[in-house]
Design an enzyme around this catalytic site. Structure first.
Site, PDB file in Angstrom:
ATOM      1  CD  GLU A  15      -2.423  -1.633   2.556  1.00 32.59           C
ATOM      2  OE1 GLU A  15      -2.309  -0.848   3.513  1.00 32.59           O
ATOM      3  OE2 GLU A  15      -2.970  -2.751   2.642  1.00 32.59           O
TER       4      GLU A  15
ATOM      5  CD  GLN B  21       0.085   2.409   4.708  1.00 39.55           C
ATOM      6  OE1 GLN B  21      -1.089   2.463   5.033  1.00 39.55           O
ATOM      7  NE2 GLN B  21       0.530   2.943   3.578  1.00 39.55           N
ATOM      8  CG  PHE B  22       1.635   1.470  10.436  1.00 35.17           C
ATOM      9  CD1 PHE B  22       2.600   2.024  11.264  1.00 35.17           C
ATOM     10  CD2 PHE B  22       1.094   2.253   9.420  1.00 35.17           C
ATOM     11  CE1 PHE B  22       3.014   3.329  11.084  1.00 35.17           C
ATOM     12  CE2 PHE B  22       1.515   3.562   9.236  1.00 35.17           C
ATOM     13  CZ  PHE B  22       2.472   4.104  10.070  1.00 35.17           C
TER      14      PHE B  22
ATOM     15  CD  GLU C 185      -4.172  -4.579   5.091  1.00 34.00           C
ATOM     16  OE1 GLU C 185      -5.327  -5.059   4.997  1.00 34.00           O
ATOM     17  OE2 GLU C 185      -3.956  -3.356   5.117  1.00 34.00           O
TER      18      GLU C 185
ATOM     19  CG  HIS D 161      -0.091   3.689  13.768  1.00 35.80           C
ATOM     20  ND1 HIS D 161      -1.435   3.693  14.028  1.00 35.80           N
ATOM     21  CD2 HIS D 161       0.032   4.043  12.460  1.00 35.80           C
ATOM     22  CE1 HIS D 161      -2.109   4.053  12.943  1.00 35.80           C
ATOM     23  NE2 HIS D 161      -1.244   4.258  11.972  1.00 35.80           N
TER      24      HIS D 161
ATOM     25  N   GLY E  58       0.106  -2.985  13.248  1.00 34.74           N
ATOM     26  CA  GLY E  58      -1.291  -3.186  13.625  1.00 34.74           C
ATOM     27  C   GLY E  58      -2.201  -3.458  12.440  1.00 34.74           C
ATOM     28  CG  PHE E  59      -2.878  -1.041   9.870  1.00 34.59           C
ATOM     29  CD1 PHE E  59      -3.941  -1.040  10.769  1.00 34.59           C
ATOM     30  CD2 PHE E  59      -2.137   0.120   9.721  1.00 34.59           C
ATOM     31  CE1 PHE E  59      -4.265   0.101  11.491  1.00 34.59           C
ATOM     32  CE2 PHE E  59      -2.453   1.256  10.442  1.00 34.59           C
ATOM     33  CZ  PHE E  59      -3.516   1.258  11.324  1.00 34.59           C
ATOM     34  CB  SER E  60       0.752  -7.030   9.701  1.00 30.91           C
ATOM     35  OG  SER E  60       0.806  -7.274  11.097  1.00 30.91           O
ATOM     36  CE1 TYR E  61      -0.905  -8.009  14.554  1.00 32.83           C
ATOM     37  CE2 TYR E  61      -2.524  -6.368  15.174  1.00 32.83           C
ATOM     38  CZ  TYR E  61      -1.283  -6.934  15.335  1.00 32.83           C
ATOM     39  OH  TYR E  61      -0.412  -6.434  16.274  1.00 32.83           O
ATOM     40  N   PRO E  62      -4.845  -8.599   9.166  1.00 31.62           N
ATOM     41  CG  PRO E  62      -6.084  -6.858   8.220  1.00 31.62           C
ATOM     42  CD  PRO E  62      -4.873  -7.131   9.074  1.00 31.62           C
TER      43      PRO E  62
END
Ligand SMILES: Cc1ncc(C[n+]2csc(CCOP(=O)(O)OP(=O)(O)O)c2C)c(N)n1
Ligand SMILES: [Mg+2]
Lengths: 367, 324
Positions: free
Chosen positions: B29, B82-83, B60, B129, B85-89
């Site tokens: 992203e 990107q972060f 993701e 983050h 906390g956004f890698s979980y998906p």
């Protein structure tokens, strides 16, 4: 709250997917075997017969797998009875350059693609995960149980094929239930954005284990394609010629750089979800009886005989060959043993790090 | 000698990989035109084109799943989440497929995938983050997990990760992105799976990775003033874990302090403490100490320095170990 009673839901299906069959449903052969569209799909008489031969063989194999499971030779088996046309017709439409990403019910498609069914069945025998056939040589990805996850793999492969300028497409099989997953959406959207040469082939068999279509999704699945910006087509999934025709068109389109297509093949799972399932707990005998006359094999057999493409001798040879081949497959499946335990450690990494080597020695000694 | 930031070093590693291997791809992203929210991919799309360095939709799981398909098609994907906390998906794809595909295909299909994830706290970020996601990956068989602590090692580790035939989760300590180091970028030196001693010391050993390595060095400086000679071991690689280096440090100092940002329970400290006991129990002069984040969600910016292991907390643990 659901506003539909099970009885009402099953009545709707008794009427033959009336709620979801679209007026533009592609159908070339009616359930009674009569042609209702242009059945010249560019196949020779020999190829037309081949489709029937493959459907008879795969059904016989499916029955045998049920028996093998009951006899303790397979752990759990997901039968595809009723979906032979959807799988054989679509797999037959692909070329050797294309790559298939199956879910877990596509033994028929695997056989058409040249995967050794004995290797495939090692998955259900519990001797290896994924299936120990060579996915690169057969261009048939490992069996994939996490619902819908294979869709994004197909899209990734197709992105790669496009980058390489190859005239090849990926085709991924998934069920009606899979269309509720996020990976269906992510895959469809990625495919559209990147113009990936991929065919999204949904076998809508009316059920996801015990959950009927109307609880899974409230609109026709094929219509979703419009939202992503590519064509969606609904086909009679029990009409092998219609399935072949729409899949071939979608694959050609993909290979010609025109991007993805969503195919919704309307079919029906005649058996239980798996051998561990008791479908009498959630669906009626009447529903099954309503689908029996739409059987894909009986329909196509009648059509071929009426068209003078197949005769009694051919039909008998199909049955005979199926018996013979399935007997060989059975013998080989029953004859396969567990791999050595060292294999648990062999394929985790290209080279096992020292910490894992220690665990191998711990488990197996210095062997 | 030239000075380089970690962002600059990572950028160079990606550039050199794209130049050196025509099958390498970089995507995620905002990594294309923008060059990533941290500018790690700055200029790469301009240099290598939109086919090899590209933006994806915010998807993701799709990004991780596409890595699998691209690997089967013979590519070497380097994807960015990107972060933390956004890698979980993407976890489902990473756990069920990226990590297992080699095994599931009996070694036939390798997954030469790198998933880069800007991770950890200390930058006064908003929630989602500042997470430390390493345990999720470390616990998943089939993944390698590495964390650089400085610019030069970031270049080396990322280059090695891209060349690796197996999937590597590459956790980039955001708080170290703008740290600078002097020296030539190169891959010579310790490989993936090897820890390195960044400060010698005989009285105790501070075990850390990522941002906590520099904090341990600060702590070691303060401890030296008090007459405690602390060694600092930079793990670099959480999988494979360098058991030999841990054993050596335990045998030579007898007093071990493990430091990480991640919450304590089932954090790396638990694993390291257990390994140290397996390797060198007889040499231990004190219980293995842990200085970690607390078992709470990562706190807001105004509180993060209360949560992160501080120099003082690290020194306290070391003093306790030495006095034990
Ligand atoms: C992510 C995930 N959730 C749940 C399951 C358990 N499960 C296996 S098959 C299935 C139903 C799938 O239905 P559908 O996609 O229609 O395929 P079909 O079984 O009809 O072929 C479920 C819920 C699973 N395998 N993966
Ligand atoms: Mg279904």
């Amino acid at each position: 709250m659901l506003s539909t009673t099970p009885a009402a839901a099953s009545l709707r299906r008794d009427m033959g997917h009336s709620r979801s069959d679209h007026p533009n449903l592609v159908r070339l052969i009616a359930p009674d075997g009569t042609a209702v569209g242009d059945t010249d799909v560019g196949l020779s008489p020999q190829e037309l017969r081949e489709l029937l031969r493959l459907m008879i063989l795969t059904r016989r194999l499916d029955d045998e797998c049920m028996a093998l499971q009951r006899q303790g030779e397979l752990t759990v088996y997901p039968p595809f009875r009723g979906q032979e046309a959807a799988q054989v017709g679509s797999a037959f439409a692909l070329g050797p350059q294309d790559f298939v990403f199956p879910s877990f019910r596509e033994l028929a498609a695997a056989l058409v693609r040249g995967v050794d069914p004995v290797e495939y069945l090692q998955y259900h025998r519990g001797t290896w995960h994924g299936g120990p056939y060579d996915p690169l040589a057969t261009r048939f990805a490992p069996i994939c149980v996490p619902v819908a996850t294979q869709i994004v793999h197909a899209v990734g492969w197709a992105m790669g094929a496009k980058l390489d300028g190859k005239a090849a497409c990926a085709l991924t099989y998934f069920g009606d239930g899979a269309t509720s997953e996020g990976d269906f959406h992510e895959g469809a959207n990625l495919a559209a954005v990147f113009g990936a040469p991929v065919v999204l082939f949904c076998q809508n068999n009316g059920w996801a284990i015990s959950v009927p279509l109307e609880v899974q999704t409230a609109g026709p699945i094929f219509r979703r394609a419009a939202g992503y910006g590519f064509p969606g087509v609904q086909v009679d999934g029990n009409d092998v010629l219609a399935v072949f025709k729409v899949t071939k068109a979608a694959a050609d389109r993909a290979r010609n750089g025109l991007g993805p297509t969503l195919i919704e093949a309307m079919t029906y799972r005649m058996g239980p979800h798996t051998t561990a399932d008791d479908s009498s707990r959630y669906r009626t005998e009447e529903e099954l009886a309503a689908w029996a006359p739409r059987d894909p094999i009986a329909r196509y057999r009648r059509y071929l005989v009426d068209a003078g493409v197949a005769d009694q001798a051919f039909l008998e040879s199909c049955d005979g060959e199926a018996e013979e081949r399935v007997a060989t497959i059975r013998a080989r499946v029953v004859g396969t043993a567990a791999p050595p335990p060292s294999e648990m450690f062999d394929h985790v990494f290209a080279a096992a790090p020292p910490s894992l080597e220690r665990q191998r020695r711990e488990a197996l000694g210095d062997a | 000698m030239p000075e380089v930031t970690m962002v600059g070093a990572l950028n160079r590693a990606l550039r050199d990989a794209l130049a050196g291997d025509p099958r390498a791809l970089v995507f995620g992203e905002d990594v294309g035109r923008l060059g990533g929210v941290f500018r790690v991919t700055d200029g790469l799309q301009a240099e290598f084109g939109k086919e090899r360095v590209f933006d994806t939709p915010i998807a993701e799981a799709g990004i991780a799943g596409a890595c699998v398909g691209l690997s089967l098609a013979g590519f070497r994907p380097v994807a960015e989440m990107q972060f933390d906390g956004f890698s979980y998906p993407a976890l489902d794809q990473v756990i069920s497929h990226v990590a297992k595909y080699r095994m599931r295909t009996r070694g036939i299909a390798s997954m030469p995938i790198v998933i880069r994830i800007p991770s950890f706290g200390g930058i006064r970020g908003k929630e989602h983050h500042g997470d430390s996601p390493e345990t999720y990956y470390v616990h998943t068989a089939g993944l390698k997990v590495v964390v650089p602590s400085g610019a030069l090692d970031a270049y080396r580790l990322l280059s090695l990760a891209i060349a690796d035939p197996d999937p590597v989760i590459f956790l980039e300590p955001k708080a170290r992105y703008w740290s600078k180091e002097d020296g030539e970028l190169g891959v010579e030196g310790p490989g993936i799976g090897e820890a390195r001693v960044v400060r010698e010391g005989a009285d105790c050993a501070l075990i850390a990775y990522g941002t906590m390595v520099s904090r341990c060095l600060d702590a070691a400086g303060r401890l030296a003033d008090e007459g405690i000679d602390a060694r600092v071991l930079d793990l670099r690689s959480l999988v494979p874990l360098d058991l030999e280096a841990l054993g050596t440090a335990a045998r030579e100092t007898g007093r071990m302090v493990v430091v990480h940002e991640a919450a304590r329970t089932v954090g790396m400290g638990a694993e390291i403490a257990a390994r140290i006991m397996e390797e060198a129990f007889d040499y231990l002069q004190a219980p293995v100490m842990r200085v970690t984040g607390y078992d709470t969600p990562y706190p807001p910016a105004s509180l993060e320095q209360h949560w992160l292991p501080s120099v003082e907390r690290i020194c306290d643990a070391a003093r306790k170990a030495v006095a034990y």
